[in-house]
Enzyme design. Sequence first.
Site, PDB file in Angstrom:
ATOM      1  N   ASP A 195      19.060 -38.151  -3.919  1.00 37.33           N
ATOM      2  CA  ASP A 195      19.505 -39.143  -2.925  1.00 37.33           C
ATOM      3  C   ASP A 195      20.443 -40.144  -3.567  1.00 37.33           C
ATOM      4  O   ASP A 195      21.360 -40.650  -2.919  1.00 37.33           O
ATOM      5  CB  ASP A 195      18.339 -40.005  -2.397  1.00 37.33           C
ATOM      6  CG  ASP A 195      17.252 -39.205  -1.748  1.00 37.33           C
ATOM      7  OD1 ASP A 195      17.545 -38.136  -1.213  1.00 37.33           O
ATOM      8  OD2 ASP A 195      16.087 -39.679  -1.782  1.00 37.33           O
ATOM      9  N   HIS A 197      14.491 -39.766  -3.836  1.00 31.68           N
ATOM     10  CA  HIS A 197      14.564 -38.481  -4.542  1.00 31.68           C
ATOM     11  C   HIS A 197      15.724 -38.605  -5.527  1.00 31.68           C
ATOM     12  O   HIS A 197      16.723 -39.267  -5.237  1.00 31.68           O
ATOM     13  CB  HIS A 197      14.928 -37.322  -3.623  1.00 31.68           C
ATOM     14  CG  HIS A 197      13.988 -37.067  -2.485  1.00 31.68           C
ATOM     15  ND1 HIS A 197      14.061 -37.740  -1.300  1.00 31.68           N
ATOM     16  CD2 HIS A 197      12.984 -36.170  -2.347  1.00 31.68           C
ATOM     17  CE1 HIS A 197      13.126 -37.270  -0.473  1.00 31.68           C
ATOM     18  NE2 HIS A 197      12.458 -36.329  -1.091  1.00 31.68           N
TER      19      HIS A 197
HETATM   20  C1  XLS Z   1       9.518 -34.443   4.249  1.00 32.90           C
HETATM   21  C2  XLS Z   1       8.801 -35.395   3.400  1.00 32.90           C
HETATM   22  C3  XLS Z   1       9.644 -36.000   2.315  1.00 32.90           C
HETATM   23  C4  XLS Z   1       8.775 -36.624   1.276  1.00 32.90           C
HETATM   24  C5  XLS Z   1       9.452 -36.862  -0.026  1.00 32.90           C
HETATM   25  O1  XLS Z   1       9.101 -34.085   5.316  1.00 32.90           O
HETATM   26  O2  XLS Z   1       8.220 -36.365   4.205  1.00 32.90           O
HETATM   27  O3  XLS Z   1      10.539 -36.905   2.854  1.00 32.90           O
HETATM   28  O4  XLS Z   1       8.210 -37.817   1.719  1.00 32.90           O
HETATM   29  O5  XLS Z   1       9.916 -35.709  -0.598  1.00 32.90           O
END
Ligand code: XLS
Length: 437
Positions: A105, A102
């Site tokens: 991140d 993200h």
């Molecule tokens: C959350 C999601 C997230 C997505 C990406 O539960 O799995 O991690 O994969 O935003």
Amino acid sequence: MQNQFFPDIPRINYEGPESRNPLAFKFYQPDRKIGDKTMEQHLRFSVAYWHTLTGTGADPFGVGANLRPWLSISDPMEQARARMRACFEILEKLQVPFFCFHDRDIAPEAETLRETNRNLDQIVELTRELIADSGKQLLWGTACLFNHPRYVHGAATSCNADVFAYAAAQVKKAIEVTHYLGGRNYVFWGGREGYDTLLNTDMGLELDNLARFLHMAVDYAAEIGFTGQLLIEPKPKEPTVHQYDSDVESCLNFLRAYNLLDHFKINIEQNHAILAGHTYQHEIHMARINGVLGSMDANEGAYLLGWDTDQMATNIYEAVFALYEVLKAGGLAPGGLNFDAKLRRPSFQPDDIFIGHIAAMDTYARALEIAHNLLGAGEIEDFIAERYRSYREGIGRKIADGSIGFKELELYALEHDRIVNSSGRREMLEAIVNRYL
Ligand code: XLS
Ligand code: NI
Ligand code: NI
């Protein structure tokens, strides 16, 4: 190869099933061919930045417990740089070809959006260099539209148009960055795109706005020449009470209703599938038969808990059926298997990062071979084909080709009302599967 952050960890190599070395692969051999592709080409493993690099090991009851070499760096941008370097050390040592992140991140959020974008740009430059040096690739990028309090009512489905605009600016930037880094896919997980109560919600407007938002994203991706796959990731609950993209079928309905089906495929996560009351295999199968299987978040949820525990996958049986579907679909590329998984909070040591990924990689490697053998032998496929044989001849054939209606069927049924069925043989089939394990 870098050896700065995890000096005690060697490059992880294959040592075979007899090895007792926790820092070795027992099953994963990147170059070994299974059918017409190598394991590496089939599995397309990816490390999830948010869990493995940014995650702290905090949970709703306790602060971060992870010991990580970059946490001693107090300047947030310096720490972000160190984390990115550490990411590439992990990818190289684990022989993992891809990673996912993200926007938030990889670089810290600042006071203003302009400044935040500047932070992001700096880390993106470093990432681009590291990609060029290592040959590692970005499986997908995404935008975090759920953490900051501005997204308390949602992002594209917020009641506040200023939030919609901010989210659009964030996604615009995240698609640019993904494109700049050669990302193969871009993911939309609608973290807070849902509602808490209908007492305060205009669901029709929220869904229309979500579709408008996604159309804008499609247009902008095309405008800048991003040709990667756009993916929607379904999840039924957590954090919202009702999440609009709750499972593959609800996504399909939404995409069809809003003329988005040509532009999106689906990123399926095991833990989200089971939270939706489905199996992992069901969701992959549903995506496959509808032509929207895009990529997978290959984690595992706890069956006794009702939230997204995002564990490293170690259940071979489940992975077999996931990969059985992937093989039937002809593969996942340009998608991959992203370990959207975090270590359990008590597994706080740096070497647990490696041990956890090795466990998941070996699980999928082992499962790949089993799924390939099971599919190749054809016992299950033959049984299914035989079970539906009545639709390939006689009256069934006319039903299947659409050349018959209720009146003819009534005439037929009046003459054939002594129905003979045969066993579904579930237990026999499960025993057949067990022979391949
Ligand atoms: C959350 C999601 C997230 C997505 C990406 O539960 O799995 O991690 O994969 O935003
Ligand atoms: Ni996910
Ligand atoms: Ni998840």
